[in-house]
Design a protein around this motif. Structure first.
Motif, PDB file in Angstrom:
ATOM      1  N   VAL A   1      48.610  40.741  26.853  1.00  0.00           N
ATOM      2  CA  VAL A   1      47.806  39.726  27.528  1.00  0.00           C
ATOM      3  C   VAL A   1      48.767  38.851  28.322  1.00  0.00           C
ATOM      4  CG1 VAL A   1      46.319  37.704  27.266  1.00  0.00           C
ATOM      5  CG2 VAL A   1      45.981  39.701  25.790  1.00  0.00           C
ATOM      6  N   TYR A   2      48.600  38.831  29.641  1.00  0.00           N
ATOM      7  CA  TYR A   2      49.420  37.990  30.511  1.00  0.00           C
ATOM      8  C   TYR A   2      48.589  36.797  30.974  1.00  0.00           C
ATOM      9  CZ  TYR A   2      51.474  36.259  34.854  1.00  0.00           C
ATOM     10  OH  TYR A   2      51.966  35.448  35.838  1.00  0.00           O
ATOM     11  N   VAL A   3      49.067  35.597  30.665  1.00  0.00           N
ATOM     12  CA  VAL A   3      48.404  34.369  31.082  1.00  0.00           C
ATOM     13  C   VAL A   3      49.116  33.868  32.329  1.00  0.00           C
ATOM     14  CG1 VAL A   3      47.751  32.030  30.421  1.00  0.00           C
ATOM     15  CG2 VAL A   3      47.725  33.864  28.711  1.00  0.00           C
ATOM     16  N   ASP A   4      48.427  33.967  33.450  1.00  0.00           N
ATOM     17  CA  ASP A   4      48.993  33.642  34.750  1.00  0.00           C
ATOM     18  C   ASP A   4      49.028  32.120  34.977  1.00  0.00           C
ATOM     19  OD1 ASP A   4      49.908  34.492  37.406  1.00  0.00           O
ATOM     20  OD2 ASP A   4      47.980  33.720  38.118  1.00  0.00           O
ATOM     21  N   ALA A   5      49.808  31.714  35.962  1.00  0.00           N
ATOM     22  CA  ALA A   5      49.904  30.290  36.293  1.00  0.00           C
ATOM     23  C   ALA A   5      48.553  29.702  36.657  1.00  0.00           C
ATOM     24  CB  ALA A   5      50.893  30.094  37.443  1.00  0.00           C
TER      25      ALA A   5
ATOM     26  N   GLU B   1      45.909  46.668  29.446  1.00  0.00           N
ATOM     27  CA  GLU B   1      46.658  45.473  29.800  1.00  0.00           C
ATOM     28  C   GLU B   1      45.689  44.453  30.401  1.00  0.00           C
ATOM     29  OE1 GLU B   1      49.381  45.539  28.562  1.00  0.00           O
ATOM     30  OE2 GLU B   1      50.058  47.607  28.558  1.00  0.00           O
ATOM     31  N   ALA B   2      45.913  43.169  30.077  1.00  0.00           N
ATOM     32  CA  ALA B   2      44.982  42.130  30.504  1.00  0.00           C
ATOM     33  C   ALA B   2      45.712  41.006  31.224  1.00  0.00           C
ATOM     34  CB  ALA B   2      44.235  41.565  29.301  1.00  0.00           C
ATOM     35  N   ILE B   3      45.048  40.469  32.238  1.00  0.00           N
ATOM     36  CA  ILE B   3      45.515  39.267  32.926  1.00  0.00           C
ATOM     37  C   ILE B   3      44.424  38.222  32.849  1.00  0.00           C
ATOM     38  CG2 ILE B   3      44.729  40.169  35.167  1.00  0.00           C
ATOM     39  CD1 ILE B   3      46.916  38.498  36.504  1.00  0.00           C
ATOM     40  N   VAL B   4      44.837  36.976  32.594  1.00  0.00           N
ATOM     41  CA  VAL B   4      43.909  35.850  32.650  1.00  0.00           C
ATOM     42  C   VAL B   4      44.358  34.989  33.822  1.00  0.00           C
ATOM     43  CG1 VAL B   4      42.822  33.947  31.411  1.00  0.00           C
ATOM     44  CG2 VAL B   4      43.695  35.927  30.144  1.00  0.00           C
TER      45      VAL B   4
ATOM     46  N   ARG C   1      44.370  41.041  41.720  1.00  0.00           N
ATOM     47  CA  ARG C   1      44.452  42.283  42.484  1.00  0.00           C
ATOM     48  C   ARG C   1      45.836  42.916  42.367  1.00  0.00           C
ATOM     49  NH1 ARG C   1      41.906  40.505  46.363  1.00  0.00           N
ATOM     50  NH2 ARG C   1      43.625  39.624  47.580  1.00  0.00           N
ATOM     51  N   ARG C   2      46.885  42.096  42.491  1.00  0.00           N
ATOM     52  CA  ARG C   2      48.242  42.629  42.379  1.00  0.00           C
ATOM     53  C   ARG C   2      48.497  43.210  40.996  1.00  0.00           C
ATOM     54  NH1 ARG C   2      52.052  38.024  43.463  1.00  0.00           N
ATOM     55  NH2 ARG C   2      53.597  39.517  42.679  1.00  0.00           N
ATOM     56  N   PHE C   3      48.054  42.498  39.972  1.00  0.00           N
ATOM     57  CA  PHE C   3      48.234  42.958  38.595  1.00  0.00           C
ATOM     58  C   PHE C   3      47.516  44.293  38.387  1.00  0.00           C
ATOM     59  CE2 PHE C   3      47.261  43.085  34.056  1.00  0.00           C
ATOM     60  CZ  PHE C   3      48.438  42.653  33.468  1.00  0.00           C
ATOM     61  N   SER C   4      46.275  44.368  38.839  1.00  0.00           N
ATOM     62  CA  SER C   4      45.488  45.592  38.661  1.00  0.00           C
ATOM     63  C   SER C   4      46.096  46.777  39.390  1.00  0.00           C
ATOM     64  CB  SER C   4      44.053  45.364  39.156  1.00  0.00           C
ATOM     65  OG  SER C   4      43.428  44.324  38.444  1.00  0.00           O
ATOM     66  N   GLN C   5      46.669  46.522  40.551  1.00  0.00           N
ATOM     67  CA  GLN C   5      47.259  47.605  41.338  1.00  0.00           C
ATOM     68  C   GLN C   5      48.604  48.057  40.783  1.00  0.00           C
ATOM     69  OE1 GLN C   5      47.354  45.733  45.204  1.00  0.00           O
ATOM     70  NE2 GLN C   5      45.306  46.454  45.776  1.00  0.00           N
ATOM     71  N   GLN C   6      49.386  47.123  40.243  1.00  0.00           N
ATOM     72  CA  GLN C   6      50.753  47.441  39.869  1.00  0.00           C
ATOM     73  C   GLN C   6      50.928  47.872  38.418  1.00  0.00           C
ATOM     74  OE1 GLN C   6      53.410  44.256  41.070  1.00  0.00           O
ATOM     75  NE2 GLN C   6      52.524  44.145  43.122  1.00  0.00           N
ATOM     76  N   VAL C   7      50.005  47.482  37.554  1.00  0.00           N
ATOM     77  CA  VAL C   7      50.113  47.856  36.141  1.00  0.00           C
ATOM     78  C   VAL C   7      49.567  49.271  35.951  1.00  0.00           C
ATOM     79  CG1 VAL C   7      49.152  47.403  33.862  1.00  0.00           C
ATOM     80  CG2 VAL C   7      50.123  45.532  35.194  1.00  0.00           C
ATOM     81  N   ASP C   8      50.340  50.108  35.297  1.00  0.00           N
ATOM     82  CA  ASP C   8      49.965  51.502  35.076  1.00  0.00           C
ATOM     83  C   ASP C   8      49.414  51.658  33.663  1.00  0.00           C
ATOM     84  OD1 ASP C   8      49.679  54.228  35.299  1.00  0.00           O
ATOM     85  OD2 ASP C   8      51.801  54.685  34.997  1.00  0.00           O
TER      86      ASP C   8
ATOM     87  N   ALA D   1      45.575  52.893  31.264  1.00  0.00           N
ATOM     88  CA  ALA D   1      44.253  53.514  31.296  1.00  0.00           C
ATOM     89  C   ALA D   1      43.168  52.493  31.593  1.00  0.00           C
ATOM     90  CB  ALA D   1      43.971  54.210  29.969  1.00  0.00           C
ATOM     91  N   ALA D   2      43.376  51.245  31.190  1.00  0.00           N
ATOM     92  CA  ALA D   2      42.401  50.192  31.455  1.00  0.00           C
ATOM     93  C   ALA D   2      43.129  48.894  31.755  1.00  0.00           C
ATOM     94  CB  ALA D   2      41.467  49.995  30.259  1.00  0.00           C
ATOM     95  N   VAL D   3      42.643  48.162  32.740  1.00  0.00           N
ATOM     96  CA  VAL D   3      43.170  46.841  33.078  1.00  0.00           C
ATOM     97  C   VAL D   3      42.023  45.845  32.976  1.00  0.00           C
ATOM     98  CG1 VAL D   3      44.224  45.392  34.847  1.00  0.00           C
ATOM     99  CG2 VAL D   3      44.963  47.768  34.587  1.00  0.00           C
ATOM    100  N   MET D   4      42.217  44.817  32.176  1.00  0.00           N
ATOM    101  CA  MET D   4      41.202  43.789  31.992  1.00  0.00           C
ATOM    102  C   MET D   4      41.561  42.555  32.821  1.00  0.00           C
ATOM    103  SD  MET D   4      39.009  45.036  29.886  1.00  0.00           S
ATOM    104  CE  MET D   4      38.950  46.538  28.904  1.00  0.00           C
ATOM    105  N   VAL D   5      40.622  42.047  33.575  1.00  0.00           N
ATOM    106  CA  VAL D   5      40.799  40.807  34.319  1.00  0.00           C
ATOM    107  C   VAL D   5      39.869  39.770  33.711  1.00  0.00           C
ATOM    108  CG1 VAL D   5      40.624  39.672  36.562  1.00  0.00           C
ATOM    109  CG2 VAL D   5      41.429  42.046  36.424  1.00  0.00           C
TER     110      VAL D   5
END
Length: 428
Positions: free
Chosen positions: A237-241, A354-357, A365-372, A374-378
């Protein structure tokens, strides 16, 4: 049915032989016949719940006596409520569209030939899995609906549970007029039966391992049967700025602590430095309230000390970054940028979820495109990577590979295709 001689001498190969014969009968069946069998399974699970719970209690008692971890005991345990939920999942599978016979593409060629690519069952599917007896039912239901016979090889720790469940399943399937051998427990509790199943090329069409890294690696590296790899879940889980702090705390705690013993639970927290001082005091206390131990880097430890957090923070190690804890533990670190978070994830991720908040669409968008993965959670918990949550019904596994299937594997992922070409005396 009467099988021709000579029969395979090995019990495992005989089971595979019978499964192949059953698969031949299942393939052409209409949806109604398969759905009736699934409803019969769901009814039988409810009626025979006490029988299943009693068998499961034997496995749980042996596990506790052997000092098995609470996370594994949780995976192993079947209660009346869990069996009712499993039965409901089976009924849901019965409501799903039948993938067999679906035309994926087709056309009339310039020479007049009619070309159709249609979905067909894989045939015989082998499942090798650890202490999760619910997989026994999930796998059987999905395989039956998609026209496949299934060979189930659970771990010895769940042997009593799986034996009881397969007895119930076979009785229900046979009673509904389908071949009972479409669902079989692979004979034997020793490793030799696993090895033999892995070498049954030509009798078994595909193997799907479900479990820890060691089991999956053993099957992938030692099998001559094609394998669909379901990987471990080192989820971040990545907590963005630009994250909403209330949202981020809720997503983090749910991802980690709602059920830590499963593969879609979060194992690592990454926090952007610009939000660390405002987010971490609340997040660390929330994790402490959930009973989570934080394996933090120096910056995590500094914030915890400065704010007087009640969280238990221990120094993080390189081993922590790669660990799928499956427990109330989480690795945590502060990063200087989204790019650093992505680089960390690409280095340590198992490619599961992998998840971004964040409140920033460009960052999402950058996180979803760059993280490899099976599933990306926004702005959503990692716990949503699940066949049931995705609306697929009970999943047969979450594939972290890139060939044929990736992510939660539902009914379409249990099929292959063939081309049906119809002519009118055409010759080349």
């Amino acid at each position: 049915m009467d099988l021709p001689s000579p029969l395979p001498k090995s019990p495992v190969m005989l089971a595979a032989y019978r499964a192949r014969a059953a698969a031949g009968e299942l393939g052409p069946l209409p949806r109604s016949a398969k759905d009736d069998a699934l409803e019969a399974i769901a009814d039988a699970l409810i009626v025979r719940t006490q029988e299943i719970v009693a068998a499961n209690a034997e496995d749980v008692a042996r596990g506790e006596e052997a000092g098995t971890s609470p996370a594994i005991i949780d995976r192993l345990t079947l209660t009346r409520e869990r069996i009712a939920a499993i039965a409901a999942d089976v009924r849901h599978v019965a409501t799903l569209p039948d993938p067999v016979g679906e035309v994926l593409r087709g056309s009339t060629l310039p020479n007049g030939l009619d070309l159709r690519q249609v979905r067909v069952p894989l045939g015989v599917v082998g499942i090798i899995y650890e202490a999760r007896p619910n997989v026994t039912v999930d796998a059987a239901a999905l395989c039956l609906k998609s026209g496949n016979a299934v060979l189930l090889r659970g771990s010895s720790s769940a042997y009593s549970s799986n034996t009881a469940l397969v007895t119930v399943l076979r009785d229900a399937v046979g009673g509904a007029g389908l071949p009972a051998d479409a669902v079989q427990l692979v004979p034997g509790e020793g490793r030799e039966s696993v090895t033999e199943l892995m070498r049954a090329r030509g009798m078994v069409d595909v193997l799907i391992p479900r479990g820890g890294a060691s089991l999956i690696r053993t099957v992938v590296e030692g099998s001559t049967v094609p394998v669909i790899e379901t990987g471990t879940g080192n989820c971040h889980v990545y907590v963005d700025a630009a994250a909403d702090i209330d949202m981020a705390v809720e997503i983090l705690v749910n991802s980690k602590a709602q059920r830590p013993s499963v593969c879609n639970a979060a194992e690592t927290l990454l926090v952007h430095r610009d939000i660390a001082e405002s987010f971490l005091p609340r997040a660390l206390d929330a994790l402490a309230d959930a009973g989570v131990t934080v394996h933090g880097d120096a910056r995590i430890a500094a914030v915890a000390e400065a704010c007087g957090s009640k969280a238990t923070v221990v120094p993080v190690t390189a081993e922590d970054w790669e660990t799928e804890y499956l427990s109330y533990d989480i690795a945590a670190g502060v990063v200087d940028s989204l790019d650093e978070a992505v680089a960390h994830i690409r280095l340590w991720s198992s490619g599961h979820t992998e998840a971004i908040v964040t409140g920033s669409q460009p960052a999402a968008r950058r996180f979803s495109q760059q993280v490899d993965a099976a599933a990306v959670m926004v702005n959503a918990s990692t716990r949503f990577t699940d066949g049931g949550q995705f609306g697929f019904g009970a999943e047969i596994g979450i594939s972290t590979q890139k060939l044929h299937a990736r992510g939660p594997m539902g009914l379409p992922e249990l099929t292959s295709t063939k081309y049906v070409v119809t002519g009118d005396g055409h010759i080349r």
